[in-house]
Design an enzyme around this catalytic site. Sequence first.
Site, short mmCIF file in Angstrom:
data_model
loop_
_atom_site.label_atom_id
_atom_site.label_comp_id
_atom_site.label_asym_id
_atom_site.label_seq_id
_atom_site.Cartn_x
_atom_site.Cartn_y
_atom_site.Cartn_z
N GLY A 38 0.81 -1.23 0.00
CA GLY A 38 0.00 0.00 0.00
C GLY A 38 0.83 1.27 0.00
O GLY A 38 1.99 1.29 -0.44
N GLY A 185 1.90 22.46 7.28
CA GLY A 185 2.97 22.23 8.25
C GLY A 185 2.65 21.09 9.20
O GLY A 185 2.98 21.14 10.38
N GLU A 207 1.65 27.42 6.58
CA GLU A 207 0.72 26.71 7.48
C GLU A 207 -0.36 27.70 7.94
O GLU A 207 -0.06 28.78 8.40
CB GLU A 207 1.50 26.12 8.67
CG GLU A 207 0.65 25.64 9.83
CD GLU A 207 -0.42 24.63 9.46
OE1 GLU A 207 -0.10 23.62 8.83
OE2 GLU A 207 -1.61 24.87 9.79
N HIS A 444 22.92 3.28 30.81
CA HIS A 444 23.62 4.57 30.73
C HIS A 444 24.84 4.43 29.84
O HIS A 444 25.55 3.42 29.94
CB HIS A 444 24.06 5.00 32.13
CG HIS A 444 24.92 6.23 32.11
ND1 HIS A 444 24.39 7.50 31.91
CD2 HIS A 444 26.27 6.39 32.22
CE1 HIS A 444 25.38 8.38 31.93
NE2 HIS A 444 26.53 7.74 32.11
C1 LIG Z 1 4.38 10.59 2.69
C2 LIG Z 1 3.76 9.77 3.77
C3 LIG Z 1 4.52 9.37 4.88
C4 LIG Z 1 3.97 8.61 5.88
N1 LIG Z 1 4.75 8.25 6.94
C5 LIG Z 1 4.22 7.50 7.92
C6 LIG Z 1 5.03 7.07 9.04
O1 LIG Z 1 6.22 7.38 9.12
N2 LIG Z 1 4.46 6.31 9.99
C7 LIG Z 1 3.14 5.94 9.94
O2 LIG Z 1 2.66 5.24 10.84
N3 LIG Z 1 2.35 6.32 8.90
C8 LIG Z 1 2.86 7.07 7.90
N4 LIG Z 1 2.07 7.43 6.83
C9 LIG Z 1 0.67 6.97 6.80
C10 LIG Z 1 0.57 5.49 6.36
O3 LIG Z 1 1.22 5.34 5.12
C11 LIG Z 1 -0.88 5.09 6.28
O4 LIG Z 1 -1.50 5.33 7.53
C12 LIG Z 1 -1.01 3.60 5.94
O5 LIG Z 1 -0.43 3.32 4.69
C13 LIG Z 1 -2.48 3.21 5.92
O6 LIG Z 1 -2.55 1.86 5.66
P1 LIG Z 1 -3.87 1.21 4.97
O7 LIG Z 1 -3.56 -0.25 4.83
O8 LIG Z 1 -5.06 1.63 5.70
O9 LIG Z 1 -3.98 1.90 3.54
P2 LIG Z 1 -2.97 2.02 2.29
O10 LIG Z 1 -1.57 1.90 2.70
O11 LIG Z 1 -3.44 3.25 1.64
O12 LIG Z 1 -3.35 0.76 1.44
C14 LIG Z 1 -4.60 0.60 0.85
C15 LIG Z 1 -4.48 -0.33 -0.33
O13 LIG Z 1 -5.78 -0.62 -0.83
C16 LIG Z 1 -5.75 -0.68 -2.24
N5 LIG Z 1 -7.11 -0.45 -2.74
C17 LIG Z 1 -7.86 0.68 -2.56
N6 LIG Z 1 -9.08 0.51 -3.13
C18 LIG Z 1 -9.09 -0.72 -3.69
C19 LIG Z 1 -10.05 -1.46 -4.43
N7 LIG Z 1 -11.27 -0.96 -4.67
N8 LIG Z 1 -9.73 -2.69 -4.87
C20 LIG Z 1 -8.50 -3.21 -4.59
N9 LIG Z 1 -7.55 -2.57 -3.91
C21 LIG Z 1 -7.84 -1.34 -3.44
C22 LIG Z 1 -4.74 0.40 -2.62
O14 LIG Z 1 -4.20 0.15 -3.90
C23 LIG Z 1 -3.71 0.29 -1.50
O15 LIG Z 1 -2.63 -0.54 -1.85
C24 LIG Z 1 2.60 8.19 5.79
C25 LIG Z 1 1.84 8.56 4.68
C26 LIG Z 1 2.40 9.32 3.67
C27 LIG Z 1 1.56 9.69 2.48
#
Ligand SMILES: Cc1cc2nc3c(=O)[nH]c(=O)nc-3n(C[C@H](O)[C@H](O)[C@H](O)COP(=O)(O)OP(=O)(O)OC[C@H]3O[C@@H](n4cnc5c(N)ncnc54)[C@H](O)[C@@H]3O)c2cc1C
Length: 457
Positions: A38, A185, A207, A444
Amino acid sequence: MSIKVVVIGAGPAGYPAALTAAKLGAQVTVVEKAHLGGVCLNSGCIPSKSLLDAAHRFDVIKNISSLCEEGSADAAQTVLQHLSWKKIQTRQQAVTNKLTLGINALFRQAKINLITAIASFKDTNTLIVKTEQEEKEICFDYAIICTGSTAFVPPPFDKIKEHIYDNSNIFTLPQLPQTLTIVGGGVIGCEFATLMSSLGVKVSVIEMQNRLLPTLDEGLSRVIETNLRKRGVTLLLGKKAIDARVENERKILTLEDGTHIESEVILAAIGRSCDLTELKAENAGLQWDRKGLKNVNPQTMQITENIYAAGDVTGLSLLAHAATRQAAVAAGNICGKPTTYNNDLVPNAVYTSPELASVGLGKQQAQEKGLEIKTYKYFMLANGRSLTMDAAEGFVEVIADKNSDKILGAVMAAPNASEIISSITVALQAGLTVEQLKNVIFPHPTVCESIGDALAK
Ligand SMILES: Cc1cc2nc3c(=O)[nH]c(=O)nc-3n(C[C@H](O)[C@H](O)[C@H](O)COP(=O)(O)OP(=O)(O)OC[C@H]3O[C@@H](n4cnc5c(N)ncnc54)[C@H](O)[C@@H]3O)c2cc1C
């Protein structure tokens, strides 16, 4: 006969949901329309941390001359001139590939059926999966929706969407710009301001609120604002962009006060949103809005009798580790191993310099709840390990209930705060008091011992 569980999406919610359900004996199918892992693995947590690590190495080189004979500043400058954005991106992609291959192997071992297709609901027990070649139906006993979120690009930025980057596609930048304006921000905005400034880009952050990281503790905002200003980042706080346009490749933002901000690249790091149109969630009787699915039970992750959700789509948290815990809870509850999720115990980590982290209640949040509290604060300036690392910015603050002595939470700005916060998460989970945490022996010299030092004061 084992129960049939279908998981939609294979991000940090979807793949652990599938693995947990398979481990508990279910027959599992995962439908993923794009990449395993994802957003987290492909355009979120892991790529951004790989870039931050690369940027940090250049920071170390910039400061190495204090440990070298005269003339070394020129050598450091030469290294910086040879910085390769392409190689930084290649390394980032290699990390993602390794992790993705790992998920693939785990799926094969667990005999999980992975279908690369777009999923949509036909009804409460049937999913339609569609590829370019075919469309077929899958029947399920239970579904876990893990479809995540996508970048939110509101007006006025949407009208120049094709010309700007958002928090998902910024990793595809073909080359480093000379100037970058980050709108927002929040966590992603601050992380990119840190890493891009380390790589020599002139960064401005706009921001709307009057401080960075407005959803986190104010003390953390102060630390990061000071650090970013020291790096030469321009902070435009309490400012709102009301217009965006492109002129001869230059991107121009107009602020409410009439000033214009011009830069080579704009990153809209404004937030995330959910869109369940493609999933046809309404065919399964589900309601949703931009923040996610409605009526998700925040303890069990259940929405209807046989449909559960986990991850960003629940609207409970936009963090990967929250997604993974929710996934384990959803799968456990479906497969006969009931368990609950507690949103109050989700730690936050911001990978800036210094790192910031928090868990449970901060001082302001506890006061807003009307709790009588006591706080224990320790500045990193007095922490030996931080001083040995030339990284003594920040503080650790533990918040406890005045009457029961129970730990309520902590906020910290310190080297490796993202790792250290787990001590407090464990203390919260175990319901420890200050007196009990005081008895813990920290090694430590470590950054972590500042927790013990804070409590001893
Ligand atoms: C730049 C950035 C940095 C981040 N850094 C952090 C961090 O350091 N630490 C942290 O905890 N979080 C971080 N996050 C947030 C984190 O990436 C998300 O909270 C996390 O990926 C959510 O997981 P998820 O499985 O809910 O969704 P996603 O990771 O969004 O996965 C959802 C999946 O569902 C698939 N999908 C959607 N609809 C369909 C459909 N109809 N049919 C089939 N497949 C489908 C998509 O293709 C995707 O692969 C960051 C986000 C970003 C954008």
